[in-house]
Design a protein around this motif. Structure first.
Motif, PDB file in Angstrom:
ATOM      1  N   ALA A   1       3.323   3.702  18.494  1.00 47.93           N
ATOM      2  CA  ALA A   1       2.010   4.361  17.877  1.00 47.93           C
ATOM      3  C   ALA A   1       1.740   3.297  16.528  1.00 47.93           C
ATOM      4  CB  ALA A   1       1.912   5.690  17.207  1.00 47.93           C
ATOM      5  N   THR A   2       0.344   2.904  16.232  1.00 47.27           N
ATOM      6  CA  THR A   2       0.017   2.353  15.462  1.00 47.27           C
ATOM      7  C   THR A   2      -0.632   3.259  14.225  1.00 47.27           C
ATOM      8  OG1 THR A   2      -0.600   0.103  16.576  1.00 47.27           O
ATOM      9  CG2 THR A   2      -1.379   0.362  14.417  1.00 47.27           C
ATOM     10  N   GLN A   3      -0.294   2.976  12.840  1.00 46.11           N
ATOM     11  CA  GLN A   3      -0.617   3.637  11.813  1.00 46.11           C
ATOM     12  C   GLN A   3      -1.484   2.682  10.785  1.00 46.11           C
ATOM     13  OE1 GLN A   3       2.308   5.214   9.402  1.00 46.11           O
ATOM     14  NE2 GLN A   3       0.972   6.354   7.982  1.00 46.11           N
ATOM     15  N   THR A   4      -2.557   3.082  10.373  1.00 44.31           N
ATOM     16  CA  THR A   4      -3.187   2.062   9.336  1.00 44.31           C
ATOM     17  C   THR A   4      -2.865   2.640   7.970  1.00 44.31           C
ATOM     18  OG1 THR A   4      -4.787   1.276  10.894  1.00 44.31           O
ATOM     19  CG2 THR A   4      -5.398   1.121   8.568  1.00 44.31           C
ATOM     20  N   VAL A   5      -2.661   1.807   6.968  1.00 44.85           N
ATOM     21  CA  VAL A   5      -2.241   2.507   5.550  1.00 44.85           C
ATOM     22  C   VAL A   5      -3.330   1.779   4.508  1.00 44.85           C
ATOM     23  CG1 VAL A   5      -0.854   2.755   3.720  1.00 44.85           C
ATOM     24  CG2 VAL A   5      -0.089   2.884   5.996  1.00 44.85           C
ATOM     25  N   ASN A   6      -4.246   2.399   3.793  1.00 46.68           N
ATOM     26  CA  ASN A   6      -4.806   1.685   3.101  1.00 46.68           C
ATOM     27  C   ASN A   6      -4.480   1.518   1.644  1.00 46.68           C
ATOM     28  OD1 ASN A   6      -7.338   0.854   4.677  1.00 46.68           O
ATOM     29  ND2 ASN A   6      -7.498   3.374   4.973  1.00 46.68           N
ATOM     30  N   ILE A   7      -4.396   0.599   0.762  1.00 46.80           N
ATOM     31  CA  ILE A   7      -3.706   0.587  -0.551  1.00 46.80           C
ATOM     32  C   ILE A   7      -4.907  -0.030  -1.451  1.00 46.80           C
ATOM     33  CG2 ILE A   7      -1.788  -0.193  -1.728  1.00 46.80           C
ATOM     34  CD1 ILE A   7      -0.612  -0.713   1.200  1.00 46.80           C
ATOM     35  N   PRO A   8      -5.061   0.646  -2.502  1.00 49.78           N
ATOM     36  CA  PRO A   8      -6.005   0.412  -3.373  1.00 49.78           C
ATOM     37  C   PRO A   8      -5.580  -0.888  -4.401  1.00 49.78           C
ATOM     38  CG  PRO A   8      -4.992   2.304  -4.230  1.00 49.78           C
ATOM     39  CD  PRO A   8      -4.495   2.343  -3.038  1.00 49.78           C
ATOM     40  N   LYS A   9      -6.424  -1.527  -4.847  1.00 50.95           N
ATOM     41  CA  LYS A   9      -6.209  -2.463  -5.734  1.00 50.95           C
ATOM     42  C   LYS A   9      -5.163  -2.079  -6.830  1.00 50.95           C
ATOM     43  CE  LYS A   9      -8.051  -5.506  -9.276  1.00 50.95           C
ATOM     44  NZ  LYS A   9      -9.518  -5.666 -10.264  1.00 50.95           N
TER      45      LYS A   9
ATOM     46  N   SER B   1       4.310   3.613  -0.266  1.00 49.44           N
ATOM     47  CA  SER B   1       5.566   3.834   0.641  1.00 49.44           C
ATOM     48  C   SER B   1       5.206   4.104   1.994  1.00 49.44           C
ATOM     49  CB  SER B   1       6.550   5.129   0.303  1.00 49.44           C
ATOM     50  OG  SER B   1       6.880   4.842  -1.068  1.00 49.44           O
ATOM     51  N   VAL B   2       5.835   3.240   3.044  1.00 53.50           N
ATOM     52  CA  VAL B   2       5.479   3.356   4.387  1.00 53.50           C
ATOM     53  C   VAL B   2       6.779   3.537   5.099  1.00 53.50           C
ATOM     54  CG1 VAL B   2       3.277   2.142   3.963  1.00 53.50           C
ATOM     55  CG2 VAL B   2       5.355   0.640   4.620  1.00 53.50           C
ATOM     56  N   GLY B   3       6.615   3.768   6.499  1.00 63.06           N
ATOM     57  CA  GLY B   3       7.967   3.711   7.454  1.00 63.06           C
ATOM     58  C   GLY B   3       8.907   4.543   6.893  1.00 63.06           C
ATOM     59  N   GLU B   4      10.085   3.774   6.880  1.00 59.37           N
ATOM     60  CA  GLU B   4      11.186   4.400   6.312  1.00 59.37           C
ATOM     61  C   GLU B   4      11.078   4.609   4.798  1.00 59.37           C
ATOM     62  OE1 GLU B   4      15.097   2.633   8.017  1.00 59.37           O
ATOM     63  OE2 GLU B   4      13.776   1.292   8.518  1.00 59.37           O
ATOM     64  N   GLY B   5      10.147   4.293   4.151  1.00 63.21           N
ATOM     65  CA  GLY B   5      10.042   4.597   2.816  1.00 63.21           C
ATOM     66  C   GLY B   5       9.425   6.112   2.644  1.00 63.21           C
ATOM     67  N   THR B   6       9.071   6.616   3.558  1.00 60.34           N
ATOM     68  CA  THR B   6       8.451   8.117   3.508  1.00 60.34           C
ATOM     69  C   THR B   6       9.549   9.059   3.994  1.00 60.34           C
ATOM     70  OG1 THR B   6       7.456   7.807   5.737  1.00 60.34           O
ATOM     71  CG2 THR B   6       6.083   7.409   3.913  1.00 60.34           C
ATOM     72  N   VAL B   7       9.449  10.028   3.658  1.00 59.62           N
ATOM     73  CA  VAL B   7      10.428  11.396   4.006  1.00 59.62           C
ATOM     74  C   VAL B   7      10.317  11.313   5.467  1.00 59.62           C
ATOM     75  CG1 VAL B   7      10.996  13.656   4.021  1.00 59.62           C
ATOM     76  CG2 VAL B   7      10.176  12.530   1.734  1.00 59.62           C
TER      77      VAL B   7
ATOM     78  N   THR C   1      -9.168  -6.354   1.774  1.00 63.68           N
ATOM     79  CA  THR C   1     -10.426  -5.452   2.094  1.00 63.68           C
ATOM     80  C   THR C   1     -11.728  -5.540   0.831  1.00 63.68           C
ATOM     81  OG1 THR C   1      -9.459  -3.258   1.266  1.00 63.68           O
ATOM     82  CG2 THR C   1      -9.489  -3.943   3.575  1.00 63.68           C
ATOM     83  N   GLY C   2     -11.376  -6.328  -0.280  1.00 67.35           N
ATOM     84  CA  GLY C   2     -12.449  -6.402  -1.306  1.00 67.35           C
ATOM     85  C   GLY C   2     -11.815  -7.354  -2.439  1.00 67.35           C
TER      86      GLY C   2
ATOM     87  N   ILE D   1       4.802  -1.335   0.214  1.00 70.60           N
ATOM     88  CA  ILE D   1       3.609  -2.488   0.266  1.00 70.60           C
ATOM     89  C   ILE D   1       3.275  -2.371  -1.179  1.00 70.60           C
ATOM     90  CG2 ILE D   1       1.878  -3.738   1.018  1.00 70.60           C
ATOM     91  CD1 ILE D   1       2.429  -2.238   3.740  1.00 70.60           C
ATOM     92  N   ASP D   2       3.048  -3.253  -1.953  1.00 69.52           N
ATOM     93  CA  ASP D   2       2.344  -3.446  -2.997  1.00 69.52           C
ATOM     94  C   ASP D   2       1.098  -4.330  -3.008  1.00 69.52           C
ATOM     95  OD1 ASP D   2       1.639  -3.770  -5.907  1.00 69.52           O
ATOM     96  OD2 ASP D   2       3.455  -4.316  -6.642  1.00 69.52           O
ATOM     97  N   ALA D   3       0.070  -3.798  -3.275  1.00 65.91           N
ATOM     98  CA  ALA D   3      -1.270  -4.426  -3.064  1.00 65.91           C
ATOM     99  C   ALA D   3      -1.546  -5.495  -4.044  1.00 65.91           C
ATOM    100  CB  ALA D   3      -2.343  -3.506  -2.937  1.00 65.91           C
ATOM    101  N   ALA D   4      -1.065  -5.380  -5.270  1.00 64.81           N
ATOM    102  CA  ALA D   4      -1.396  -6.559  -6.464  1.00 64.81           C
ATOM    103  C   ALA D   4      -2.765  -6.339  -6.669  1.00 64.81           C
ATOM    104  CB  ALA D   4      -0.986  -7.723  -5.987  1.00 64.81           C
ATOM    105  N   ASP D   5      -3.467  -7.441  -6.854  1.00 61.39           N
ATOM    106  CA  ASP D   5      -4.969  -7.269  -7.561  1.00 61.39           C
ATOM    107  C   ASP D   5      -6.139  -7.344  -6.330  1.00 61.39           C
ATOM    108  OD1 ASP D   5      -4.349 -10.063  -6.523  1.00 61.39           O
ATOM    109  OD2 ASP D   5      -5.349 -10.855  -8.371  1.00 61.39           O
ATOM    110  N   HIS D   6      -5.617  -6.958  -5.076  1.00 59.03           N
ATOM    111  CA  HIS D   6      -6.722  -6.978  -3.993  1.00 59.03           C
ATOM    112  C   HIS D   6      -6.366  -5.530  -3.225  1.00 59.03           C
ATOM    113  CE1 HIS D   6      -8.415 -10.941  -4.422  1.00 59.03           C
ATOM    114  NE2 HIS D   6      -6.992 -11.303  -4.321  1.00 59.03           N
ATOM    115  N   PRO D   7      -7.395  -4.667  -2.871  1.00 55.53           N
ATOM    116  CA  PRO D   7      -7.153  -3.792  -1.992  1.00 55.53           C
ATOM    117  C   PRO D   7      -6.731  -4.100  -0.573  1.00 55.53           C
ATOM    118  CG  PRO D   7      -9.384  -4.012  -2.383  1.00 55.53           C
ATOM    119  CD  PRO D   7      -8.911  -4.774  -3.410  1.00 55.53           C
ATOM    120  N   LEU D   8      -5.835  -3.255   0.029  1.00 55.34           N
ATOM    121  CA  LEU D   8      -5.333  -3.915   1.325  1.00 55.34           C
ATOM    122  C   LEU D   8      -5.448  -2.706   2.211  1.00 55.34           C
ATOM    123  CD1 LEU D   8      -1.887  -5.454   0.260  1.00 55.34           C
ATOM    124  CD2 LEU D   8      -3.793  -6.628   0.832  1.00 55.34           C
ATOM    125  N   SER D   9      -5.619  -3.039   3.411  1.00 54.83           N
ATOM    126  CA  SER D   9      -5.228  -2.087   4.681  1.00 54.83           C
ATOM    127  C   SER D   9      -4.067  -2.864   5.504  1.00 54.83           C
ATOM    128  CB  SER D   9      -6.742  -2.378   5.563  1.00 54.83           C
ATOM    129  OG  SER D   9      -6.549  -1.564   6.658  1.00 54.83           O
TER     130      SER D   9
END
Length: 171
Positions: free
Chosen positions: A138-146, A151-157, A170-171, A122-130
């Motif tokens: 299970a649910t996982q929350t990922v915070n991504i800064p502006k 990398s999430v899910g299959e994108g992680t080792v 988020t902002g 996920i690429d957040a672009a010009d806004h911070p995201l959750s």
């Protein structure tokens, strides 16, 4: 005892008041007895249910299930010249899906509930995201800064196949 002038003033005020009530009653009666107005149903109330418009058509055409949101995050055609939230997925053979899904942020806050399987970045672009992703129940929350990228899910080792279920600005 009231003076003659005062009695005339009170009588005049009473006459004007009764005349106004009579005119109002006659007008209201004419409006409600009009055949054209009586036959028209009342206008429906506009109630926003926050469901994403045309979601069934978008699912059939683009392979993404958009469920509901506040309108501040909307699906968009990807454009490299614009700052957009970009979600990268694993493309499977014979599955109606895109590799990239892009979203436009219309505010500094927003929420979109969706279902997008096999997300790996996920690429957040010009806004911070959750972002909320589910995998193996299970649910996982990922915070991504502006201007951040995650990398999430299959994108992680060793990451599991994940479904993106919510994006929040988020902002």
């Amino acid at each position: 005892m009231l003076s003659r002038a005062r009695r005339l003033t009170v009588a005049a005020m009473l006459f004007v008041t009764l005349g106004t009530i009579g005119a109002y009653t006659a007008t209201a009666s004419a409006l409600t007895s009009s055949p054209r107005l009586a036959a028209e149903p009342p206008a429906p109330f506009a109630v926003e249910d926050l469901n994403y418009p045309n979601s069934a058509q978008i699912l059939a055409e683009k392979g993404i299930k958009l469920i509901r949101g506040d309108g501040n995050i909307t699906l968009a055609d990807c454009d490299d010249t614009k700052k957009q939230i970009r979600v990268v997925t694993v493309v499977e053979p014979n599955v109606n899906r895109q590799r990239f899904y892009c979203f436009t942020a219309h505010s500094t806050s927003g929420q979109l509930t969706l279902e997008l399987a096999r997300v790996y970045a996920i690429d957040a672009a010009d806004h911070p995201l959750s972002a909320d992703l589910t995998a193996n129940g299970a649910t996982q929350t990922v915070n991504i800064p502006k201007d951040g990228y995650a990398s999430v899910g299959e994108g992680t080792v060793g990451g599991a196949r994940s479904v993106l279920v919510e994006i929040r600005i988020t902002g």
